[in-house]
Design a protein around this motif. Structure first.
Motif, mmCIF file in Angstrom:
data_model
loop_
_atom_site.group_PDB
_atom_site.id
_atom_site.type_symbol
_atom_site.label_atom_id
_atom_site.label_comp_id
_atom_site.label_asym_id
_atom_site.label_seq_id
_atom_site.Cartn_x
_atom_site.Cartn_y
_atom_site.Cartn_z
ATOM 1 N N ARG A 165 -0.922 6.275 14.843
ATOM 2 C CA ARG A 165 -0.929 5.776 16.224
ATOM 3 C C ARG A 165 -2.590 5.009 16.434
ATOM 4 N N HIS A 166 -3.393 5.573 15.648
ATOM 5 C CA HIS A 166 -4.899 5.503 16.108
ATOM 6 C C HIS A 166 -5.779 4.787 14.656
ATOM 7 N N THR A 167 -5.370 4.566 13.923
ATOM 8 C CA THR A 167 -6.092 3.655 12.756
ATOM 9 C C THR A 167 -5.306 2.859 11.935
ATOM 10 N N GLY A 168 -6.032 2.115 10.712
ATOM 11 C CA GLY A 168 -5.524 1.488 9.786
ATOM 12 C C GLY A 168 -5.894 1.862 8.589
ATOM 13 N N VAL A 169 -4.774 1.439 7.712
ATOM 14 C CA VAL A 169 -5.327 2.119 6.140
ATOM 15 C C VAL A 169 -4.774 0.803 5.153
ATOM 16 N N SER A 170 -5.404 1.034 3.730
ATOM 17 C CA SER A 170 -5.091 0.174 2.778
ATOM 18 C C SER A 170 -4.124 1.070 1.741
ATOM 19 N N LEU A 171 -3.242 0.406 1.372
ATOM 20 C CA LEU A 171 -2.283 1.219 0.267
ATOM 21 C C LEU A 171 -2.293 0.465 -0.952
ATOM 22 N N HIS A 172 -2.648 0.971 -2.196
ATOM 23 C CA HIS A 172 -2.807 0.559 -3.389
ATOM 24 C C HIS A 172 -1.730 1.267 -4.301
ATOM 25 N N LEU A 173 -0.589 0.617 -4.436
ATOM 26 C CA LEU A 173 0.540 1.186 -5.241
ATOM 27 C C LEU A 173 -0.051 0.960 -6.801
ATOM 28 N N LYS A 174 -0.183 2.149 -7.583
ATOM 29 C CA LYS A 174 -0.693 1.912 -9.063
ATOM 30 C C LYS A 174 0.574 2.038 -10.001
ATOM 31 N N ASP A 175 1.607 2.705 -9.770
ATOM 32 C CA ASP A 175 2.611 2.878 -10.763
ATOM 33 C C ASP A 175 3.820 3.037 -10.043
ATOM 34 N N ASP A 176 4.767 3.309 -10.801
ATOM 35 C CA ASP A 176 6.166 3.515 -10.139
ATOM 36 C C ASP A 176 6.698 4.879 -9.935
ATOM 37 N N GLN A 177 5.936 5.938 -10.330
ATOM 38 C CA GLN A 177 6.033 7.395 -10.073
ATOM 39 C C GLN A 177 6.538 7.733 -8.810
ATOM 40 N N PRO A 178 6.231 7.245 -7.692
ATOM 41 C CA PRO A 178 5.134 6.310 -7.476
ATOM 42 C C PRO A 178 3.804 7.001 -7.307
ATOM 43 N N THR A 179 2.744 6.694 -7.599
ATOM 44 C CA THR A 179 1.597 7.016 -7.168
ATOM 45 C C THR A 179 0.637 5.940 -6.534
ATOM 46 N N LEU A 180 0.202 6.260 -5.294
ATOM 47 C CA LEU A 180 -0.710 5.235 -4.666
ATOM 48 C C LEU A 180 -2.141 5.939 -4.151
ATOM 49 N N ASP A 181 -2.940 5.066 -3.893
ATOM 50 C CA ASP A 181 -4.216 5.475 -3.406
ATOM 51 C C ASP A 181 -4.283 4.959 -1.762
ATOM 52 N N LEU A 182 -4.649 5.808 -0.711
ATOM 53 C CA LEU A 182 -4.512 5.430 0.514
ATOM 54 C C LEU A 182 -5.820 5.451 1.066
ATOM 55 N N TYR A 183 -6.501 4.161 1.443
ATOM 56 C CA TYR A 183 -7.825 4.077 1.737
ATOM 57 C C TYR A 183 -8.069 4.296 3.389
ATOM 58 N N CYS A 184 -8.794 4.960 3.866
ATOM 59 C CA CYS A 184 -9.236 5.009 5.289
ATOM 60 C C CYS A 184 -10.380 5.311 5.710
ATOM 61 N N ARG A 185 -10.628 5.051 6.991
ATOM 62 C CA ARG A 185 -11.942 5.253 7.510
ATOM 63 C C ARG A 185 -12.434 6.974 7.477
ATOM 64 N N ARG A 186 -13.525 7.235 7.042
ATOM 65 C CA ARG A 186 -14.057 8.579 6.642
ATOM 66 C C ARG A 186 -13.790 9.439 7.832
#
Length: 213
Positions: A165-186
């Protein structure tokens, strides 16, 4: 003792006290969260239609072609570049060195001299959380208003979305395992991590804390 840039840094994950919970592998858990180590993060803003030479300058600096298709990424060795918008990209240097982001910023700025562009080192402003495991998509669907099914979100894609409810993120899907990297404000790292823990409970799956390898 000499004070260095590295000694002054504190991980955004420190308040979560994750070291005592870290394990090797999922060991049957449905989702694994990975507190990513420090990375160099640099944003680039440039209008490629107005500044056509910028694309080649970036390739000369990084060896990567800027992804121009919406919601895509390009990667090579320990460097990735994520499409954030028609005139915005995020470079991710998988290197914990304190000057990893600053070095890339300097290199890009030098090769973009005379180009109307903005290059900013945001390494200290954002954090990355790795997400993996067979239930990762289901858990994330409880946190973001996205269709996480493989037909809608495929390896190599990047999605930008509201989280909780309070922030936005970026999701980078790296493979179909799946493995993702989620980027958010520190400053939202603890909120995002705990929200994912709550979503895992809601999905009735077990969660593991994994080391960044």
């Amino acid at each position: 003792m000499m004070t260095t840039a590295a000694s002054l840094r504190h991980s955004p994950f420190d308040p979560l006290h994750l070291a005592v919970r870290t394990q090797d592998g999922l060991q049957g858990a449905g989702i694994g969260l990975i507190p990513r180590d420090f990375r160099g993060l640099v944003t680039l803003r440039v209008d490629l239609d107005r500044e056509p030479t910028a694309r080649q300058a970036v390739t000369d600096a990084t060896g990567l072609d800027l992804p121009t298709a919406p919601n895509t990424a390009a990667s090579q060795d320990r460097l990735s570049v994520l499409w954030l918008g028609p005139d915005e990209w995020l470079f991710v240097v998988d290197d914990p060195a304190p000057d990893a982001g600053a070095d890339l910023q300097t290199k890009l700025t030098g090769l973009l001299e005379g180009v109307f562009a903005q290059v900013v080192d945001v390494s200290g402003a954002q954090a990355a959380i790795g997400v993996t495991g067979p239930d990762a998509r289901e858990v994330l669907e409880r946190a973001v208003p996205l269709d996480m099914h493989p037909r809608s979100f495929q390896p190599g894609q990047v999605k930008h979305t509201l989280f909780g409810r309070h922030t936005g993120v970026s999701l980078h899907l790296k493979d179909d395992q799946p493995t993702l990297d989620l980027y958010c404000r520190r400053s939202f790292t603890g909120y995002v991590w705990r929200y994912l823990e709550d979503c895992a409970k809601g999905a009735e799956t077990t969660l593991a804390v994994l080391a960044d390898r």
